[in-house]
Design an enzyme around this catalytic site. Structure first.
Site, PDB file in Angstrom:
ATOM      1  N   LEU A   1      -2.904   3.578  11.946  1.00  0.00           N
ATOM      2  CA  LEU A   1      -3.962   4.419  11.363  1.00  0.00           C
ATOM      3  C   LEU A   1      -4.743   3.611  10.334  1.00  0.00           C
ATOM      4  O   LEU A   1      -4.470   3.668   9.126  1.00  0.00           O
ATOM      5  CB  LEU A   1      -3.355   5.681  10.739  1.00  0.00           C
ATOM      6  CG  LEU A   1      -4.368   6.810  10.533  1.00  0.00           C
ATOM      7  CD1 LEU A   1      -5.049   7.224  11.830  1.00  0.00           C
ATOM      8  CD2 LEU A   1      -3.701   8.016   9.907  1.00  0.00           C
ATOM      9  N   ASP A   2      -5.684   2.869  10.835  1.00  0.00           N
ATOM     10  CA  ASP A   2      -6.521   2.044   9.959  1.00  0.00           C
ATOM     11  C   ASP A   2      -7.451   2.940   9.125  1.00  0.00           C
ATOM     12  O   ASP A   2      -7.993   3.918   9.647  1.00  0.00           O
ATOM     13  CB  ASP A   2      -7.350   1.077  10.805  1.00  0.00           C
ATOM     14  CG  ASP A   2      -8.258   0.240   9.950  1.00  0.00           C
ATOM     15  OD1 ASP A   2      -7.738  -0.517   9.124  1.00  0.00           O
ATOM     16  OD2 ASP A   2      -9.489   0.376  10.074  1.00  0.00           O
TER      17      ASP A   2
ATOM     18  N   GLU B   1      -5.439  -6.639  12.965  1.00  0.00           N
ATOM     19  CA  GLU B   1      -6.792  -6.235  12.554  1.00  0.00           C
ATOM     20  C   GLU B   1      -7.796  -7.328  12.948  1.00  0.00           C
ATOM     21  O   GLU B   1      -8.683  -7.097  13.768  1.00  0.00           O
ATOM     22  CB  GLU B   1      -6.848  -5.950  11.047  1.00  0.00           C
ATOM     23  CG  GLU B   1      -6.052  -4.703  10.666  1.00  0.00           C
ATOM     24  CD  GLU B   1      -6.084  -4.349   9.182  1.00  0.00           C
ATOM     25  OE1 GLU B   1      -6.014  -3.154   8.877  1.00  0.00           O
ATOM     26  OE2 GLU B   1      -6.144  -5.265   8.319  1.00  0.00           O
TER      27      GLU B   1
ATOM     28  N   GLU C   1       1.787  -2.283  11.497  1.00  0.00           N
ATOM     29  CA  GLU C   1       1.455  -2.497  10.079  1.00  0.00           C
ATOM     30  C   GLU C   1       2.439  -1.768   9.172  1.00  0.00           C
ATOM     31  O   GLU C   1       2.721  -2.205   8.057  1.00  0.00           O
ATOM     32  CB  GLU C   1       0.034  -1.998   9.787  1.00  0.00           C
ATOM     33  CG  GLU C   1      -0.330  -2.131   8.327  1.00  0.00           C
ATOM     34  CD  GLU C   1      -1.698  -1.581   7.964  1.00  0.00           C
ATOM     35  OE1 GLU C   1      -2.656  -1.853   8.694  1.00  0.00           O
ATOM     36  OE2 GLU C   1      -1.793  -0.884   6.937  1.00  0.00           O
ATOM     37  N   GLU C   2       2.968  -0.662   9.656  1.00  0.00           N
ATOM     38  CA  GLU C   2       3.800   0.187   8.794  1.00  0.00           C
ATOM     39  C   GLU C   2       5.273  -0.204   8.758  1.00  0.00           C
ATOM     40  O   GLU C   2       6.059   0.442   8.079  1.00  0.00           O
ATOM     41  CB  GLU C   2       3.658   1.652   9.222  1.00  0.00           C
ATOM     42  CG  GLU C   2       2.225   2.184   9.149  1.00  0.00           C
ATOM     43  CD  GLU C   2       1.559   1.965   7.786  1.00  0.00           C
ATOM     44  OE1 GLU C   2       2.267   1.889   6.764  1.00  0.00           O
ATOM     45  OE2 GLU C   2       0.314   1.833   7.757  1.00  0.00           O
TER      46      GLU C   2
ATOM     47  N   ASP D   1       0.847  -1.198   0.000  1.00  0.00           N
ATOM     48  CA  ASP D   1       0.000   0.000   0.000  1.00  0.00           C
ATOM     49  C   ASP D   1       0.879   1.243   0.000  1.00  0.00           C
ATOM     50  O   ASP D   1       1.923   1.280   0.670  1.00  0.00           O
ATOM     51  CB  ASP D   1      -0.874   0.049   1.274  1.00  0.00           C
ATOM     52  CG  ASP D   1      -1.803  -1.155   1.393  1.00  0.00           C
ATOM     53  OD1 ASP D   1      -2.211  -1.679   0.337  1.00  0.00           O
ATOM     54  OD2 ASP D   1      -2.109  -1.552   2.528  1.00  0.00           O
TER      55      ASP D   1
ATOM     56  N   ASP E   1      -2.168  -1.514  14.314  1.00  0.00           N
ATOM     57  CA  ASP E   1      -2.358  -0.802  13.049  1.00  0.00           C
ATOM     58  C   ASP E   1      -2.512   0.659  13.464  1.00  0.00           C
ATOM     59  O   ASP E   1      -3.546   1.036  14.024  1.00  0.00           O
ATOM     60  CB  ASP E   1      -3.624  -1.319  12.356  1.00  0.00           C
ATOM     61  CG  ASP E   1      -3.913  -0.586  11.052  1.00  0.00           C
ATOM     62  OD1 ASP E   1      -3.192   0.383  10.738  1.00  0.00           O
ATOM     63  OD2 ASP E   1      -4.873  -0.985  10.358  1.00  0.00           O
TER      64      ASP E   1
ATOM     65  N   ASP F   1       0.208   7.937   8.261  1.00  0.00           N
ATOM     66  CA  ASP F   1       0.501   6.553   8.675  1.00  0.00           C
ATOM     67  C   ASP F   1       1.801   6.535   9.460  1.00  0.00           C
ATOM     68  O   ASP F   1       1.905   5.922  10.528  1.00  0.00           O
ATOM     69  CB  ASP F   1       0.679   5.640   7.444  1.00  0.00           C
ATOM     70  CG  ASP F   1      -0.632   5.217   6.803  1.00  0.00           C
ATOM     71  OD1 ASP F   1      -1.604   4.969   7.530  1.00  0.00           O
ATOM     72  OD2 ASP F   1      -0.665   5.108   5.558  1.00  0.00           O
TER      73      ASP F   1
HETATM   74  P1  AHM Z   1     -10.946  -2.083   0.296  1.00  0.00           P
HETATM   75  O1  AHM Z   1     -10.537  -0.718  -0.119  1.00  0.00           O
HETATM   76  O2  AHM Z   1     -10.323  -3.180  -0.520  1.00  0.00           O
HETATM   77  O3  AHM Z   1     -12.438  -2.250   0.416  1.00  0.00           O
HETATM   78  O4  AHM Z   1     -10.326  -2.323   1.755  1.00  0.00           O
HETATM   79  C1  AHM Z   1     -10.807  -1.625   2.840  1.00  0.00           C
HETATM   80  C2  AHM Z   1     -10.157  -2.169   4.049  1.00  0.00           C
HETATM   81  C3  AHM Z   1     -10.751  -1.564   5.290  1.00  0.00           C
HETATM   82  O5  AHM Z   1     -11.719  -2.428   5.844  1.00  0.00           O
HETATM   83  C4  AHM Z   1      -9.550  -1.386   6.174  1.00  0.00           C
HETATM   84  O6  AHM Z   1      -9.710  -0.293   7.033  1.00  0.00           O
HETATM   85  C5  AHM Z   1      -8.436  -1.124   5.193  1.00  0.00           C
HETATM   86  O7  AHM Z   1      -8.793  -1.785   4.026  1.00  0.00           O
HETATM   87  C6  AHM Z   1      -7.142  -1.715   5.702  1.00  0.00           C
HETATM   88  O8  AHM Z   1      -6.066  -1.033   5.154  1.00  0.00           O
HETATM   89  P2  AHM Z   1      -5.237   0.039   6.037  1.00  0.00           P
HETATM   90  O9  AHM Z   1      -4.957  -0.594   7.367  1.00  0.00           O
HETATM   91  O10 AHM Z   1      -3.992   0.253   5.249  1.00  0.00           O
HETATM   92  O11 AHM Z   1      -6.072   1.268   6.140  1.00  0.00           O
HETATM   93 MG    MG Z   2      -5.884  -1.355   8.787  1.00  0.00          MG
END
Ligand code: AHM
Ligand code: MG
Length: 338
Positions: free
Chosen positions: A116-117, A278, A92-93, A63, A114, A69
Site C-alpha cells: 500500500l504505497d 518502488e 515493504e512491510e 515508518d 509495496d 498496510d
Molecule cells: P515524503 O513524505 O517524504 O514526500 O515521501 C513521499 C513518498 C511517496 O512518493 C511514496 O509514496 C511514499 O513516500 C513511500 O512511502 P510508503 O511506501 O510507506 O507509502
Molecule cells: Mg511505497
C-alpha cells in the site's frame, strides 16, 4: 456494451505471440490483479470499518505502520504465496524475505511488492496504490534464495502498479510496452483503457517534495529554481504537482510527461524510496514507455541491489526532462533508456 478487452483476455491474447510461453506469467498477473481488486475494496470501505488508523508497529524503514498496510500485505502474501509461482516474496512491510508454498520446489520467480504505497495519505481521500516487481530466479533448477532479488532490471520479467483513486487503475509491462486498465465496478473486471502508453518526450510538470529544499545539494536547488523561471519553457515556468503518493505522482508523470524527483539529500543520504519494490519496477515501466529513470548518476535498471530494503534516489519521467536533470546536476550527457 460488452467490454472487449478485460485484463485476463488481454493477457491471454498477448501470450499467443509467444508460442513457447507456459502461461505461468499470465496466471500470476491475473492473481496479482485479483489482490489489487481486494485491496481497492478494503481502501474504499476502511472508513466504515475503523481501519484508517495506525497499527502501533514501526516497519523496517522506521515508518509508523497503518492498519491497512498490514491488511494489504496479508492479502498479497496469502494470495501470491500459495500461487505456486513464487519461490520467495519481499514486502515493504516485513523485515525478512517470506517463504511460500513453492519455496522448495517449482516457483520459477520471486516477487517484491509495496502493498500500500502512499499509506501516510490514508484517511484524506488521496490516492494510494500497490507496486510489484517480478524477477526470474538466477537458476531455475534450485529453490529460490535471497540472492535472486539482487539482480538488475535485466532480470525483471514483469512490473506494474495499481492506483486506488477516483478510479482503480492497473498498469503493467512484461517488456513489450506498457498497458493500462481501469476497474469497471459493475462487472468487477479491469478493462483495457490505455493500450501502449508512451510518455511524452517533454513535459511541463515537475513533482518534488519542496519541503526538503533545505537538505538539497546546491545543484538540485539550482535545477529546481531553473524550472520555475519565467523562461523555463516556451510557455513559461513548469507547473508544480506533488501528491506524496508515489503511484499517483508516477502515474501522472507517465501519462502527461515532465519529471518526478526524490533525490538524495543531507537528511536521506541514500534516498527515501526503495529500490526493489518502488524504483526498479517504476523505472522498468517508464523505460518501456519511452521515458527515463535514474538515481542521479546511473540508470536505475542497471543497479544491482545488495539488500532487499535498499533505498534509492529516483528521478524519472520524460526523456528530455530527465536528461536536463542529469546534465544540470550530474553533468551527464545521455541517460536515455533502452
Ligand atoms: P515524503 O513524505 O517524504 O514526500 O515521501 C513521499 C513518498 C511517496 O512518493 C511514496 O509514496 C511514499 O513516500 C513511500 O512511502 P510508503 O511506501 O510507506 O507509502
Ligand atoms: Mg511505497
Amino acid at each position: 456494451m460488452i467490454p472487449t478487452q478485460t485484463l485476463s483476455r488481454f493477457i491471454h491474447s498477448q501470450r499467443k505471440r509467444y508460442p513457447d510461453s507456459t502461461g505461468e506469467l499470465s496466471d500470476l498477473l491475473v492473481s496479482i490483479s485479483l489482490g489489487m481488486k481486494l485491496i481497492s475494496q478494503m481502501v474504499a470501505t476502511a472508513g466504515f470499518k475503523g481501519l484508517h488508523g495506525y497499527s502501533g508497529e514501526i516497519n523496517v524503514h522506521g515508518d509508523e505502520k497503518r492498519i491497512l498496510d498490514d491488511e494489504a500485505d496479508e492479502v498479497l502474501v496469502e494470495l501470491l504465496g500459495s500461487s505456486g509461482h513464487f519461490g520467495l516474496l519481499v514486502s515493504e512491510e516485513r523485515d525478512s524475505v517470506i517463504a511460500t508454498d513453492a519455496s522448495h520446489n517449482e516457483g520459477k520467480y520471486v516477487l517484491a511488492f509495496d502493498p500500500l504505497d502512499g499509506s501516510s495519505n490514508i484517511g484524506s481521500n488521496i490516492p494510494t496504490g500497490t507496486i510489484f516487481c517480478i524477477y526470474k530466479k538466477k537458476d531455475e533448477n534450485r529453490a529460490a534464495i535471497n540472492d535472486d532479488f539482487c539482480q538488475p532490471g535485466s532480470a525483471v520479467v514483469a512490473a506494474g502498479y495499481s492506483v486506488y483513486g477516483a478510479k482503480t487503475s492497473f498498469v503493467y509491462s512484461t517488456g513489450s510496452g506498457v498497458h493500462g486498465f481501469t476497474l469497471d465496478p459493475s462487472i468487477g473486471e479491469f478493462v483495457l483503457t490505455d493500450p501502449d502508453i508512451r510518455v511524452p518526450e517533454r513535459g511541463t510538470i515537475y513533482s518534488v517534495n519542496e519541503g526538503n529544499t533545505a537538505f538539497w545539494d546546491d545543484r538540485v536547488k539550482t535545477y529546481v529554481e531553473s524550472l520555475k523561471r519565467h523562461d523555463a519553457t516556451e510557455k513559461g515556468p513548469y507547473t508544480g504537482r506533488y501528491v506524496g503518493s508515489l503511484v499517483a505522482d508516477f502515474d501522472r508523470t507517465l501519462r502527461k510527461g515532465g519529471v518526478f524527483l526524490y533525490p538524495v539529500d543531507a537528511k536521506r543520504p541514500t534516498g527515501r524510496l526503495r529500490l526493489l519494490y518502488e524504483c526498479m519496477p517504476l523505472a522498468f515501466i517508464m523505460e518501456q514507455a519511452g521515458g527515463s529513470a535514474i538515481n542521479g548518476p546511473d540508470r536505475i535498471v542497471e543497479i544491482t541491489p545488495s539488500d532487499i530494503h535498499q533505498k534509492s534516489a529516483l528521478i524519472t519521467g520524460s526523456p528530455s526532462e530527465v536528461a536536463r536533470y542529469a546534465a544540470q546536476v550530474h553533468a551527464k550527457g545521455d541517460v536515455k533508456g533502452r
